[in-house]
Scaffold this active site. Structure first.
Site, PDB file in Angstrom:
ATOM      1  N   ASN A   1      80.865   2.687 110.932  1.00 19.16           N
ATOM      2  CA  ASN A   1      82.077   3.286 110.758  1.00 19.16           C
ATOM      3  C   ASN A   1      81.821   4.895 111.053  1.00 19.16           C
ATOM      4  O   ASN A   1      81.018   5.673 110.891  1.00 19.16           O
ATOM      5  CB  ASN A   1      82.454   3.462 109.253  1.00 19.16           C
ATOM      6  CG  ASN A   1      83.695   4.333 108.991  1.00 19.16           C
ATOM      7  OD1 ASN A   1      84.360   4.921 109.680  1.00 19.16           O
ATOM      8  ND2 ASN A   1      84.009   4.219 107.647  1.00 19.16           N
TER       9      ASN A   1
ATOM     10  N   GLY B   1      95.061  -2.635 105.567  1.00 19.50           N
ATOM     11  CA  GLY B   1      94.544  -1.569 104.704  1.00 19.50           C
ATOM     12  C   GLY B   1      95.702  -1.411 103.606  1.00 19.50           C
ATOM     13  O   GLY B   1      95.755  -2.052 102.553  1.00 19.50           O
TER      14      GLY B   1
ATOM     15  N   LYS C   1      83.580  -2.402 101.866  1.00 19.00           N
ATOM     16  CA  LYS C   1      83.829  -1.018 102.081  1.00 19.00           C
ATOM     17  C   LYS C   1      82.742  -0.449 102.750  1.00 19.00           C
ATOM     18  O   LYS C   1      81.657  -0.890 102.594  1.00 19.00           O
ATOM     19  CB  LYS C   1      83.702  -0.442 100.626  1.00 19.00           C
ATOM     20  CG  LYS C   1      83.904   0.883 100.439  1.00 19.00           C
ATOM     21  CD  LYS C   1      85.114   1.597 100.828  1.00 19.00           C
ATOM     22  CE  LYS C   1      85.106   3.235 100.751  1.00 19.00           C
ATOM     23  NZ  LYS C   1      86.102   3.875 101.348  1.00 19.00           N
TER      24      LYS C   1
ATOM     25  N   CYS D   1      85.129   8.246 109.315  1.00 17.45           N
ATOM     26  CA  CYS D   1      85.773   8.646 108.167  1.00 17.45           C
ATOM     27  C   CYS D   1      86.060  10.127 108.156  1.00 17.45           C
ATOM     28  O   CYS D   1      85.343  10.931 108.522  1.00 17.45           O
ATOM     29  CB  CYS D   1      84.669   8.360 107.177  1.00 17.45           C
ATOM     30  SG  CYS D   1      85.200   8.789 105.508  1.00 17.45           S
TER      31      CYS D   1
ATOM     32  N   SER E   1      88.273  -2.594 105.848  1.00 22.32           N
ATOM     33  CA  SER E   1      87.316  -1.754 105.130  1.00 22.32           C
ATOM     34  C   SER E   1      87.941  -0.694 104.590  1.00 22.32           C
ATOM     35  O   SER E   1      88.760   0.229 105.057  1.00 22.32           O
ATOM     36  CB  SER E   1      86.090  -1.396 106.171  1.00 22.32           C
ATOM     37  OG  SER E   1      85.161  -0.488 105.311  1.00 22.32           O
TER      38      SER E   1
ATOM     39  N   ASN F   1      95.161   9.056 102.382  1.00 20.87           N
ATOM     40  CA  ASN F   1      93.711   9.097 101.233  1.00 20.87           C
ATOM     41  C   ASN F   1      92.684   9.745 101.645  1.00 20.87           C
ATOM     42  O   ASN F   1      92.722  10.368 102.786  1.00 20.87           O
ATOM     43  CB  ASN F   1      93.405   7.758 101.299  1.00 20.87           C
ATOM     44  CG  ASN F   1      92.381   7.283 102.497  1.00 20.87           C
ATOM     45  OD1 ASN F   1      91.095   7.520 102.332  1.00 20.87           O
ATOM     46  ND2 ASN F   1      92.670   6.787 103.490  1.00 20.87           N
ATOM     47  N   SER F   2      92.000  10.251 100.469  1.00 22.51           N
ATOM     48  CA  SER F   2      90.892  10.964 100.640  1.00 22.51           C
ATOM     49  C   SER F   2      89.661  10.646  99.465  1.00 22.51           C
ATOM     50  O   SER F   2      89.430  11.145  98.822  1.00 22.51           O
ATOM     51  CB  SER F   2      90.677  12.510 100.719  1.00 22.51           C
ATOM     52  OG  SER F   2      89.520  13.039 100.943  1.00 22.51           O
TER      53      SER F   2
ATOM     54  N   GLY G   1      99.372   3.335 106.758  1.00 16.71           N
ATOM     55  CA  GLY G   1     100.674   2.306 106.366  1.00 16.71           C
ATOM     56  C   GLY G   1     101.615   2.442 107.736  1.00 16.71           C
ATOM     57  O   GLY G   1     101.368   2.709 108.824  1.00 16.71           O
TER      58      GLY G   1
HETATM   59  C1  SIN Z   1      87.266   7.064 102.711  1.00 17.26           C
HETATM   60  O1  SIN Z   1      86.516   6.445 101.702  1.00 17.26           O
HETATM   61  O2  SIN Z   1      87.273   8.256 102.500  1.00 17.26           O
HETATM   62  C2  SIN Z   1      87.795   6.375 103.661  1.00 17.26           C
HETATM   63  C3  SIN Z   1      86.976   5.967 104.666  1.00 17.26           C
HETATM   64  C4  SIN Z   1      87.267   5.858 106.038  1.00 17.26           C
HETATM   65  O3  SIN Z   1      88.391   6.472 106.310  1.00 17.26           O
HETATM   66  O4  SIN Z   1      86.475   5.528 106.848  1.00 17.26           O
END
Ligand code: SIN
Length: 308
Positions: free
Chosen positions: A124, A268, A44, A127, A20, A68-69, A218
Site C-alpha cells: 500500500n 470497498g 487490511k 494511504c 483492502s 474515510n480517515s 463509492g
Molecule cells: C485508512 O486506514 O486510513 C485507509 C487505508 C488506505 O486508504 O490505504
C-alpha cells in the site's frame, strides 16, 4: 459462465473480491470473506504494530459516496502472519496488504509476511490518512527506491495499491518505474485522498480526523477509477495485470472496469454498506451482462473498450 481471473500466475475462482480496508481487519471479518463468494481474501493493510487508528467519526457515507480517515487500524503484522495458515483453509487466494511508516518497516513486514506464504502481497503506497506521512506513490523517486528494496526480500507475487493519478505524464512515469522494479500486478485506485464533505444541516465537516479531510470512495469515484485502470492497462499491455478498484456497486460497474482493462476487481464502500452477500449479487449481475454480450468468460471482456 467462467468468472475466473489469473493474476501473476494465481487463479482466482471469481474476479470479484473485497478491497483492502473494507471489513477485513479482524480474524472474524476475514473468515466471513472466506465463507462468502468473494474470489479472494484481501487483508487490511498491516503495520509493524497494532493500531487503533484515527479518532471517530472516521467513516461516513453521503449520497453516492463515502469519506474515510481510518488511520490504518489493524492488528499488527504478526497477527496476520499467524492467521494466514487458517485463512488458507478457505481455498481461495489470500492477498496480504502491507503498509509501513519507513522503508525499514516495509521491509520487516514484507519479509515476515512473505515467509507466511500468502498468495500475493499488495504494497500500500497510497494511504492518505496518516498525518505527517504523505502518500508515497506521489513521490516517484521514493517509490522506485522502496519497491526495489522490498522486491529484494519478497519471493511471492507482489503488487502495489496506487492512488489516482491525474495527468498522463504521471501514468507514463509510474508505469515505467513499476515495470523496472518487477511489480507483478497493480490495484488502482485507493480512495481519492483529502476530499472534504460538509454537512449542510450543521455547516460542519462530517469526519473528525485531519480537520475533516479524508479519502473519497463509492459511486462518485468510478470515472476516476476507470480512467486510471484504462491509463495503466494501455501502458502495461498485460505485462502487469490491473485490479480495478473504485465506485463498484453493480455488475455493470464491474463490466466497465473489465472493459477498461481490469483483470479483476475489488469492492470497498459497497461491501462495507451491503455486507458479504454483495459478492453473490455482483456475480449474478455480471454473469447476466457478460452473457448478453455474447462472451463466455469475464476474461474475454478485459480491455475491450472501444474509442470513438
Ligand atoms: C485508512 O486506514 O486510513 C485507509 C487505508 C488506505 O486508504 O490505504
Amino acid at each position: 459462465m467462467n468468472l475466473t481471473a489469473e493474476i501473476a500466475g494465481v487463479t482466482f475462482p471469481t474476479c470479484i473480491m473485497n478491497a483492502s480496508g473494507a471489513r477485513c481487519v479482524t480474524a472474524e471479518e476475514l473468515e466471513v470473506i472466506g465463507k462468502s463468494r468473494a474470489g479472494a481474501i484481501v487483508t487490511k493493510s498491516m503495520t509493524l504494530n497494532a493500531r487503533d487508528g484515527n479518532p471517530t467519526p472516521r467513516y461516513v457515507t453521503f449520497p453516492r459516496g463515502s469519506i474515510n480517515s481510518m488511520g490504518l487500524p489493524n492488528l499488527g503484522y504478526q497477527t496476520y502472519v499467524d492467521l494466514i495458515p487458517h485463512l488458507k483453509e478457505f481455498k481461495k487466494p489470500i492477498i496480504a496488504s502491507i503498509a509501513g511508516f519507513s522503508p525499514d518497516e516495509f521491509i520487516d513486514i514484507a519479509t515476515a509476511i512473505d515467509a507466511a506464504k500468502p498468495d500475493l502481497l499488495e504494497i500500500n503506497l497510497s494511504c492518505p490518512n496518516i498525518e505527517g506521512h504523505p502518500q508515497i506513490a506521489y513521490d516517484f523517486k521514493a517509490v522506485e527506491q522502496l519497491i526495489t528494496k522490498i522486491r529484494n526480500v519478497v519471493s511471492r507475487p507482489m503488487g502495489t495499491k496506487l492512488p489516482p493519478y491525474f495527468d498522463p505524464v504521471h501514468h507514463d512515469h509510474i508505469a515505467k518505474i513499476l515495470e523496472r522494479c518487477g511489480i507483478d500486478f497493480i490495484s488502482v485506485i485507493n480512495s481519492i485522498g483529502n476530499g472534504l464533505v460538509i454537512n449542510p444541516e450543521t455547516d460542519a465537516v462530517i469526519i473528525k480526523p485531519k480537520g475533516g479531510f479524508g479519502g473519497l470512495g463509492g459511486a462518485i469515484i468510478k470515472p476516476v477509477a476507470l480512467a486510471n485502470v484504462r491509463a495503466f492497462a494501455l501502458r502495461l499491455q498485460g505485462r502487469i495485470p490491473v485490479i480495478g478498484v473504485g465506485g463498484i456497486e453493480t455488475g455493470q460497474d464491474i463490466y466497465e472496469h473489465l472493459l477498461a482493462g481490469a483483470s479483476a476487481v475489488q469492492i470497498g464502500t459497497a461491501f462495507v454498506e451491503e455486507g458479504p452477500q454483495i459478492f453473490g449479487r455482483l456475480e449474478q449481475e455480471l454473469t447476466t451482462i457478460v452473457a448478453r454480450k455474447g462472451l463466455r468468460s469475464t476474461a474475454e471482456a478485459v480491455g475491450r473498450l472501444t474509442e470513438l
